[in-house]
Write an enzyme that holds these catalytic residues in place. Structure first.
Site: not given
Ligand code: ACO
Length: 432
Positions: A309, A367
């Protein structure tokens, strides 16, 4: 109103020094007010994704991502999920205080009296292809409300803003339920005003003319909690979209339709559908390590849906409540040994111990368990995001109302860091 701290922040570059005021919020980090930066220093700030930028002042919802805390108007989400109801939460979000018994009754009556849609809207639903995704239908029909309810589109009239608010909260369950009915090819079921908000929604979704559908109170409670947990979440992508659309003085129905469109994406509201599909694809507990390895592999775009998140870096408080609800609902339905739930629980256990997820502070989000409950209630995955949109309508419209009433509100107009071609002259096609 945020308080002026009397403290200033100073930015120095080259020979230029700019001093900017700082504001103190009720909770959360202090904020540097950079509004005069461009005028005084001729520079922009760069913050794609708004990771360090407050886009507005708001008194509705507060999240402490490190503590894993979510407050609606100061009240912890766990207390509201446990003791309140979604309609009461709507009142709280919109008007700022918990209602008295009389206020709650009056608000409930007003919402209940607006649950029907203009009958001509039936034709609008029928215009969609029969295999349309329900989110496409919800997005289109919510936007079309501006063509049916002209008398509540003048954003400068407080009474019309109030009527639009009530209409949206009252009609969105009917719109979402009808999108579902159209999607599955069943006749539309009209709202029943003697039922509670969540009960009426379930009835409109699952009742058919051929057979009486009795709504189970435990499922009604679970549905109501799902609505409460999704009702608002501060300045997330879809709420910011609603605010940005509203900043141009677009009517409230158009603004909420913009929010629905933004919510659809799998990185936001679409994650609940993507998460359940992923759990099903994993299928059995023994395949989990393969998916964990893929999630860690930088050359693989796969991510564990329902994990991570932008703001919560400890745990998502909504996920805790959702997990309890999942156990309750599956227990009631006698399907505790549901294989998807087994995969979810084991995946959560493994990911929470894995150094990759621990170091990156990736925890299950709201979720992760909501899809399991919605699936058990009987919804197809395509309905998960529309249900999220239904609940979030309360937050969107509260935030929109707050924005319209804010005297410091301006049209949203971000700047850019331009990296395209510098000035060049047009060359005619024959000479290229
Ligand atoms: N699985 C694996 N790795 C992940 C995940 C994941 N679900 N989420 C983040 N990471 C990793 C990224 O690869 C990144 O790694 P790095 O630093 O080595 O490049 C690091 O964690 C940070 O990730 P970002 O994408 O920069 O974090 P951001 O805050 O931009 O993204 C997000 C948050 C979009 C929710 C992300 O965690 C994601 O895509 N999760 C899966 C989708 C999801 O469940 N979304 C629902 C959110 S809740 C809602 O909207 C109600």
């Amino acid at each position: 109103m945020a308080k002026d701290t009397g403290v200033t922040a100073t930015l120095t570059f080259g020979d230029t020094t700019v001093t900017m005021p700082m504001s103190r919020p009720t909770l959360g980090p202090d904020v540097v007010d950079i509004r005069k930066l461009y005028a005084e220093a001729d520079i922009f700030t760069y913050d794609p994704g708004f990771t360090s930028t407050a886009s507005c002042e708001s008194a509705i919802t507060y999240i402490d991502g490190d503590k894993g805390e979510l407050l609606y108007r100061g009240y912890p989400i766990e207390q509201l999920a446990d003791k309140s109801s979604f309609v009461e939460v709507c009142y709280l979000l919109i008007y700022g205080e918990l209602p008295t018994a009389e206020q709650l009754k009056d608000f409930t009556d007003r919402v209940t009296n607006h649950t029907m849609l203009h009958e001509q809207m039936v034709n609008f639903f029928r215009g969609f292809r029969r295999d349309a995704h329900p989110m496409a239908i919800v997005c289109g029909v919510v936007g079309a409300m501006s063509a049916f309810y002209h008398d509540s589109t003048d954003i400068f009239d407080p009474w019309q803003r109030e009527v639009a608010t009530i209409r949206l909260i009252a009609k969105i369950p009917t719109i979402v339920a009808w999108a579902y009915k159209y999607h599955v090819g069943q006749p539309f079921v009209y709202p029943q005003n003697h039922m509670s908000y969540a009960e009426n929604f379930l009835h409109m979704c699952f009742s058919v003319p051929a057979q009486e559908y009795k709504v189970d109170p435990i499922l009604t409670r679970a549905m109501d909690r799902i609505f409460t947990l999704h009702a608002d979440h501060e300045q997330n992508a879809s709420t910011s979209t609603v605010r940005l659309a509203g900043s141009s003085q677009a009517n409230p129905f158009a603004c909420i339709a913009a929010g629905v469109a933004c919510l659809w994406g799998p990185a936001h509201g679409g994650a609940n559908q993507a998460c359940l599909e992923m759990l099903r694809e994993i299928g059995t507990v023994d395949r989990i390590p393969e998916y964990i390895a893929r999630a860690k592999d930088k050359s693989d775009p796969f991510r564990l849906m329902g994990f991570g998140h932008r703001v919560y870096k400890n745990f998502d408080p909504r996920a805790k409540v959702m997990k309890e609800s999942a156990d309750e609902v599956l227990g009631l339905l006698g399907i505790e040994d549901n294989p998807t739930l087994q995969v979810a629980k084991e995946l959560e256990r493994i990911a929470l111990e894995d150094p990759y997820f621990v170091e990156k502070k990736l925890y299950p989000n709201v979720d992760f368990y909501s899809g399991i409950i919605l699936d058990a209630i009987g919804f197809p995955t395509s309905m998960f995001t529309p249900i999220f949109a239904l609940a979030r309508t309360a937050g969107w419209i509260s935030q929109w109302k707050e924005m319209i009433a804010d005297p410091s509100q301006k049209i949203g107009r971000p700047r850019q860091l331009y990296t395209g071609a510098a000035h060049r002259d047009y060359v005619s096609v024959a000479e290229r």
